[in-house]
Design an enzyme around this catalytic site. Sequence first.
Site, PDB file in Angstrom:
ATOM      1  N   ARG A  92      -2.719   2.860  15.290  1.00  0.00           N
ATOM      2  CA  ARG A  92      -1.527   2.590  14.476  1.00  0.00           C
ATOM      3  C   ARG A  92      -0.257   2.989  15.217  1.00  0.00           C
ATOM      4  O   ARG A  92      -0.195   4.077  15.811  1.00  0.00           O
ATOM      5  CB  ARG A  92      -1.592   3.376  13.153  1.00  0.00           C
ATOM      6  CG  ARG A  92      -2.929   3.285  12.445  1.00  0.00           C
ATOM      7  CD  ARG A  92      -3.298   1.869  12.080  1.00  0.00           C
ATOM      8  NE  ARG A  92      -2.328   1.285  11.190  1.00  0.00           N
ATOM      9  CZ  ARG A  92      -2.307   1.497   9.890  1.00  0.00           C
ATOM     10  NH1 ARG A  92      -3.212   2.225   9.320  1.00  0.00           N
ATOM     11  NH2 ARG A  92      -1.376   0.940   9.143  1.00  0.00           N
ATOM     12  N   PRO A  94       0.812  -1.221   0.000  1.00  0.00           N
ATOM     13  CA  PRO A  94       0.000   0.000   0.000  1.00  0.00           C
ATOM     14  C   PRO A  94       0.840   1.264   0.000  1.00  0.00           C
ATOM     15  O   PRO A  94       1.927   1.240  -0.515  1.00  0.00           O
ATOM     16  CB  PRO A  94      -0.798  -0.111   1.290  1.00  0.00           C
ATOM     17  CG  PRO A  94       0.039  -0.918   2.170  1.00  0.00           C
ATOM     18  CD  PRO A  94       0.844  -1.817   1.308  1.00  0.00           C
ATOM     19  N   GLU A  95       0.324   2.342   0.539  1.00  0.00           N
ATOM     20  CA  GLU A  95       0.980   3.645   0.504  1.00  0.00           C
ATOM     21  C   GLU A  95       0.946   4.154  -0.926  1.00  0.00           C
ATOM     22  O   GLU A  95       1.143   3.407  -1.876  1.00  0.00           O
ATOM     23  CB  GLU A  95       2.423   3.585   1.008  1.00  0.00           C
ATOM     24  CG  GLU A  95       2.564   3.261   2.486  1.00  0.00           C
ATOM     25  CD  GLU A  95       2.337   4.452   3.397  1.00  0.00           C
ATOM     26  OE1 GLU A  95       2.842   5.541   3.130  1.00  0.00           O
ATOM     27  OE2 GLU A  95       1.656   4.280   4.405  1.00  0.00           O
ATOM     28  N   LYS A 122      -5.215   5.813  -2.629  1.00  0.00           N
ATOM     29  CA  LYS A 122      -4.781   4.423  -2.754  1.00  0.00           C
ATOM     30  C   LYS A 122      -5.728   3.608  -3.612  1.00  0.00           C
ATOM     31  O   LYS A 122      -5.588   2.395  -3.698  1.00  0.00           O
ATOM     32  CB  LYS A 122      -4.658   3.799  -1.352  1.00  0.00           C
ATOM     33  CG  LYS A 122      -3.681   4.545  -0.452  1.00  0.00           C
ATOM     34  CD  LYS A 122      -3.792   4.093   0.996  1.00  0.00           C
ATOM     35  CE  LYS A 122      -3.162   5.113   1.920  1.00  0.00           C
ATOM     36  NZ  LYS A 122      -3.490   4.852   3.331  1.00  0.00           N
TER      37      LYS A 122
END
Length: 270
Positions: free
Chosen positions: A253, A2-3, A59
């Site tokens: 997170r 991801p990112e 994304k």
Amino acid sequence: MPELPDVEMTRRDLKRWVVGASVTAADTRDARLSRPASPRAFAHALTGRSVERVERRGKWLRLDLDDGGKVFSHLGMTGGWVRVAIGAPVARFERARIDAVLRGRAFSLRYVDARRFGRLLAVREDIADWTALGPDLLADGIDVGRFSDALAKGRRAVKEIVMDQRVVAGVGNILATEGLWIARIDPRSSGNALVPGDARAIARGLRRVMARELEDRKRCGDGHSERYFVYGRAGQLCPRCSTGLSSVVLGGRTTVFCHGCQVHRRPPSR
DNA sequence: CGGCATGTTGCGCA
DNA sequence: TTGCGCAACATGCC
């Protein structure tokens, strides 16, 4: 996978691979990935169509078909697209397949996703997950005025606001962690406690990290960059001021930051 | 074995 | 309506 930088590299791959290609067959059986559409809609929407564009916002990826249909793809935590020979055996964790022909050459794209946190669905209209996205960090950049307003309005920690896809699309845990370190702002700072100049510094930090990551990926392909300043380095020394790096959990997170050189803006007193 | 992971959603509760 | 905290999702890797 991801990112934003990873998703952008995937967009470029897909663009090279499928724009102009005609789909000869497509299949997925994964109702979880295609929710709320049915897995069957995928084959039905793609077969016989050609792909005109590959777009990205944050994304999310979107393939635009010649009949107006749209295929949305989100890579989640472990998703990715690979190009293999037509008829190649099913890959490990393969969740979907698109067989196509471009300039007389047949090939197959496979969507692979171990954890199945991704999404893959064919629909006729844009989905809310796409339309609700804020300006894209790479394509649109950050409008500092609006960004500053969004930060000032939020009572949450600045890192959580920065990761809100409605505020800036594409910022994940790594980008946010690294960007705030570059901006020298403590991720726990509350949004409404930031001072003039902070929003600009954060915007610049995010842009810097993203550009750097993109360059890394162009050079090395995938694989994780080991060049993070602080992400994943709790307990090690800050590369800027040599203070021991700390770690907190924000919005669920893990967040690494430096006590020594990242200023903590505290909320207005009550 | 336990703990952690690049992302998002859904639920209970204020 | 908004927001917060958190478990859940499914699997790999250290």
